[in-house]
Design a protein around this motif. Structure first.
Motif, short mmCIF file in Angstrom:
data_model
loop_
_atom_site.label_atom_id
_atom_site.label_comp_id
_atom_site.label_asym_id
_atom_site.label_seq_id
_atom_site.Cartn_x
_atom_site.Cartn_y
_atom_site.Cartn_z
N TYR A 176 47.85 -0.06 -47.54
CA TYR A 176 46.93 -1.16 -47.28
C TYR A 176 47.69 -2.28 -46.60
O TYR A 176 48.92 -2.33 -46.63
N CYS A 177 46.96 -3.19 -45.98
CA CYS A 177 47.60 -4.29 -45.26
C CYS A 177 46.73 -5.54 -45.33
O CYS A 177 45.58 -5.49 -45.74
N PHE A 178 47.31 -6.65 -44.92
CA PHE A 178 46.60 -7.92 -44.83
C PHE A 178 46.44 -8.26 -43.35
O PHE A 178 47.38 -8.12 -42.58
N ARG A 179 45.27 -8.73 -42.97
CA ARG A 179 45.02 -9.10 -41.58
C ARG A 179 44.31 -10.44 -41.51
O ARG A 179 43.44 -10.74 -42.34
N LEU A 180 44.68 -11.24 -40.53
CA LEU A 180 44.06 -12.54 -40.30
C LEU A 180 42.95 -12.38 -39.26
O LEU A 180 43.16 -11.80 -38.19
N HIS A 181 41.75 -12.88 -39.61
CA HIS A 181 40.61 -12.82 -38.70
C HIS A 181 39.78 -14.09 -38.91
O HIS A 181 39.26 -14.31 -40.01
N ARG A 182 39.71 -14.94 -37.90
CA ARG A 182 38.94 -16.18 -37.96
C ARG A 182 39.34 -17.06 -39.15
O ARG A 182 38.50 -17.46 -39.95
N ASP A 183 40.59 -17.35 -39.30
CA ASP A 183 41.16 -18.19 -40.36
C ASP A 183 40.97 -17.62 -41.76
O ASP A 183 41.15 -18.31 -42.75
N ARG A 184 40.60 -16.37 -41.88
CA ARG A 184 40.47 -15.72 -43.18
C ARG A 184 41.45 -14.55 -43.25
O ARG A 184 41.69 -13.88 -42.24
N VAL A 185 41.99 -14.30 -44.43
CA VAL A 185 42.92 -13.19 -44.64
C VAL A 185 42.15 -12.08 -45.35
O VAL A 185 41.55 -12.30 -46.40
N TYR A 186 42.18 -10.90 -44.75
CA TYR A 186 41.47 -9.74 -45.29
C TYR A 186 42.46 -8.67 -45.75
O TYR A 186 43.52 -8.50 -45.16
#
Length: 186
Positions: free
Chosen positions: A16-26
């Motif tokens: 699994y990983c963390f990704r930044l999209h539109r100032d949110r971390v998913y």
């Protein structure tokens, strides 16, 4: 959760990983990440589970949607008494009079996961695995379900000495937000 962050990334069911999209971390699996790459960024609403967002002042704020992932690995925990649980679920801080237990050696301003001391929670906003279609009265014994998280206003040692009306945990997020902020959670 400290070093336990590694357990979130390298899981038995995949990476699994963390990704930044539109100032949110998913938080999402690499398999889902590859599928999301085929969708244009402006059309992508939420590629995974939202862990939090960056504010306009670039400070990170955890979201209640991260609670189920963070709670099993939390180093510092607080348990609230059943009488104070509803107050916490409405967004209020935890007072010393509502404090049931606290993890030893919790430092002041340390992030904590807030648990309920009640056997069956007043609110369970998450589907429980293996309980498909059962009623609330049919739930098995489920001790200490996480209700939210916050920041310790006092250390463990200070909590023993303070006034019963003193704040011991600053509220940050709780499962009541699923109902209160239903429109804005992503």
């Amino acid at each position: 959760i400290g070093e336990n962050i590694q357990l979130l990334v390298d899981r038995p069911d995949g990476t699994y990983c963390f990704r930044l999209h539109r100032d949110r971390v998913y938080y999402l699996s690499e398999k889902l990440l590859k599928l999301a790459a085929s969708v244009p960024r402006e059309s992508l609403v939420a590629p995974g589970t939202c862990f939090g967002k960056f504010t306009k002042s670039q400070k990170f704020r955890l979201s209640v949607t991260a609670l189920d992932f963070l709670a099993p690995y939390a180093k510092y925990k607080v348990w609230v008494k059943p009488g104070s649980e509803q107050s916490f679920l409405y967004g209020n801080h935890v007072l010393k009079s509502g404090l049931g237990r606290i993890t030893e050696n919790t430092a002041q301003y340390q992030g904590v996961v807030v648990y309920s001391m009640a056997d069956v929670p007043l609110v369970s906003a998450r589907p429980l695995p293996g309980l498909g279609g059962c009623q609330l009265g049919d739930l098995p014994h489920l001790p200490f379900l996480p209700q939210g998280f916050g920041v310790a206003a006092k250390s463990t040692q200070e909590c023993r000495k303070v006034d019963p009306l003193a704040i011991v945990v600053f509220h940050q997020a709780d499962v009541g937000e699923y109902v209160r902020n239903e429109d804005t959670l992503t």
